[in-house]
Design a protein around this motif. Sequence first.
Motif, PDB file in Angstrom:
ATOM      1  N   LEU A 125     -59.443 122.713 -42.999  1.00 50.14           N
ATOM      2  CA  LEU A 125     -60.900 122.929 -43.468  1.00 50.14           C
ATOM      3  C   LEU A 125     -61.695 123.900 -42.427  1.00 50.14           C
ATOM      4  N   LYS A 126     -62.408 124.766 -43.102  1.00 48.98           N
ATOM      5  CA  LYS A 126     -63.081 125.834 -42.216  1.00 48.98           C
ATOM      6  C   LYS A 126     -64.461 125.787 -42.814  1.00 48.98           C
ATOM      7  N   PRO A 127     -65.631 125.900 -41.907  1.00 44.89           N
ATOM      8  CA  PRO A 127     -65.282 125.957 -40.574  1.00 44.89           C
ATOM      9  C   PRO A 127     -64.988 124.855 -39.607  1.00 44.89           C
ATOM     10  N   PRO A 128     -64.443 125.016 -38.545  1.00 46.52           N
ATOM     11  CA  PRO A 128     -64.433 126.254 -37.565  1.00 46.52           C
ATOM     12  C   PRO A 128     -63.416 127.183 -38.157  1.00 46.52           C
ATOM     13  N   PHE A 129     -63.603 128.402 -38.009  1.00 50.35           N
ATOM     14  CA  PHE A 129     -62.717 129.366 -38.207  1.00 50.35           C
ATOM     15  C   PHE A 129     -61.748 129.645 -37.009  1.00 50.35           C
ATOM     16  N   PRO A 130     -60.338 130.093 -37.390  1.00 54.05           N
ATOM     17  CA  PRO A 130     -59.554 130.054 -36.276  1.00 54.05           C
ATOM     18  C   PRO A 130     -60.055 131.046 -35.150  1.00 54.05           C
ATOM     19  N   ALA A 131     -60.703 132.131 -35.241  1.00 55.63           N
ATOM     20  CA  ALA A 131     -61.373 133.030 -34.259  1.00 55.63           C
ATOM     21  C   ALA A 131     -62.193 131.963 -33.171  1.00 55.63           C
ATOM     22  N   ILE A 132     -62.499 130.775 -33.816  1.00 50.47           N
ATOM     23  CA  ILE A 132     -63.355 130.062 -32.856  1.00 50.47           C
ATOM     24  C   ILE A 132     -62.465 128.967 -32.377  1.00 50.47           C
ATOM     25  N   SER A 133     -61.642 128.415 -33.232  1.00 52.27           N
ATOM     26  CA  SER A 133     -61.118 127.325 -32.724  1.00 52.27           C
ATOM     27  C   SER A 133     -59.645 127.156 -33.458  1.00 52.27           C
ATOM     28  N   GLY A 134     -58.763 127.876 -32.933  1.00 58.21           N
ATOM     29  CA  GLY A 134     -57.212 128.006 -33.713  1.00 58.21           C
ATOM     30  C   GLY A 134     -56.151 126.955 -33.226  1.00 58.21           C
ATOM     31  N   LEU A 135     -54.915 128.055 -32.640  1.00 57.67           N
ATOM     32  CA  LEU A 135     -53.993 127.268 -32.099  1.00 57.67           C
ATOM     33  C   LEU A 135     -54.443 126.494 -30.804  1.00 57.67           C
ATOM     34  N   TYR A 136     -53.966 125.256 -30.733  1.00 60.87           N
ATOM     35  CA  TYR A 136     -54.324 124.340 -29.777  1.00 60.87           C
ATOM     36  C   TYR A 136     -55.958 124.379 -29.376  1.00 60.87           C
ATOM     37  N   CYS A 156     -57.777 126.755 -29.525  1.00 59.89           N
ATOM     38  CA  CYS A 156     -58.312 127.898 -28.711  1.00 59.89           C
ATOM     39  C   CYS A 156     -58.545 128.989 -29.632  1.00 59.89           C
ATOM     40  N   PRO A 157     -59.414 130.183 -29.309  1.00 62.85           N
ATOM     41  CA  PRO A 157     -59.619 131.050 -30.056  1.00 62.85           C
ATOM     42  C   PRO A 157     -58.484 132.083 -30.506  1.00 62.85           C
ATOM     43  N   THR A 158     -57.929 132.132 -31.947  1.00 64.33           N
ATOM     44  CA  THR A 158     -57.015 132.379 -32.192  1.00 64.33           C
ATOM     45  C   THR A 158     -57.267 133.682 -33.280  1.00 64.33           C
ATOM     46  N   ILE A 159     -56.687 134.918 -33.152  1.00 64.94           N
ATOM     47  CA  ILE A 159     -56.834 135.950 -34.037  1.00 64.94           C
ATOM     48  C   ILE A 159     -55.147 136.583 -34.487  1.00 64.94           C
ATOM     49  N   VAL A 160     -55.269 136.621 -35.616  1.00 63.56           N
ATOM     50  CA  VAL A 160     -53.871 137.316 -36.157  1.00 63.56           C
ATOM     51  C   VAL A 160     -54.482 138.498 -36.828  1.00 63.56           C
ATOM     52  N   ASN A 161     -53.869 139.486 -36.127  1.00 64.54           N
ATOM     53  CA  ASN A 161     -53.993 140.815 -36.745  1.00 64.54           C
ATOM     54  C   ASN A 161     -52.771 141.478 -37.630  1.00 64.54           C
ATOM     55  N   ASN A 162     -53.238 141.992 -38.704  1.00 61.54           N
ATOM     56  CA  ASN A 162     -52.311 142.736 -39.551  1.00 61.54           C
ATOM     57  C   ASN A 162     -51.665 144.023 -38.867  1.00 61.54           C
ATOM     58  N   VAL A 163     -50.470 144.063 -38.776  1.00 60.14           N
ATOM     59  CA  VAL A 163     -49.626 145.110 -38.176  1.00 60.14           C
ATOM     60  C   VAL A 163     -50.265 146.512 -38.441  1.00 60.14           C
TER      61      VAL A 163
END
Length: 252
Positions: free
Chosen positions: A10-21, A23-30
């Motif tokens: 469920l979001k929020p929190p979004f991954p950029a705030i609370s993601g993996l473990y 921690c802030p997590t951002i996945v960038n498109n190649v």
Amino acid sequence: IEGKKGHPKLKPPFPAISGLYNCPTIVNNVETLAYLPYILRVGGEAFAAMGSPKNGGVALYCISGHVKKPGVIEVPMGTTLRSMIDDHCGGMRGDRALKAVIPGGSSSAVLTADQIDVKMDAESLQGLGSMLGSGGVMVMDDTTCMVRIARNTADFYAHESCGQCTPCREGCDWIAKLMRNLEVGKGKASDLETILSICENMTGKTICVFADGAAMPLSAFVRKFRAEFLEHLAGTCSVGKFPAGPVAAAAH
């Protein structure tokens, strides 16, 4: 990665705030990362000027299906779908008539042949009730059975649903069963309205947008190619691909 089930959160929190473990997590498109050197070299305004006003820059489009030269092309955002097919892919394979195009991957609503003058950017495709999505363009000529395409798409989403949300889990499976029966001439015309109703009740009702991504294309197939579904219910197929064998047996 964390050892849990592969279920959306469920979001929020979004991954950029609370993601993996947490921690802030951002996945960038190649593709995004690939454009950064050019943008840093010439500036954002110069890059944006190559595209349309609200969709700046260039993008990669993977064009497959019934074209003479399928492949990945890099063109300015806002290039028309017709230009991509005719100018960059050499036109239709065997010079056959265009029937339909899926413009942005399997989750995008199918376009008919009279809609290909659309600009391939987010706003223009949204205006036609579809979306740019992944930029995966699938071109189909007049030998394509749209009922078969719809059934295959429904089977994919029924298989790929993670099963966490009831509307998605049950809806995708229900539509797939109806599509299999329709393809082999079983069921009834009212099943088409049932599919549209299921799609409506899947949209916006789940944790992630997988259900929405299944509902958009499946409802579009029914709305735009209803006549072909009715042909199958009558035991015929306008392109001569009424099924027999394993698919028909499975539907029974």
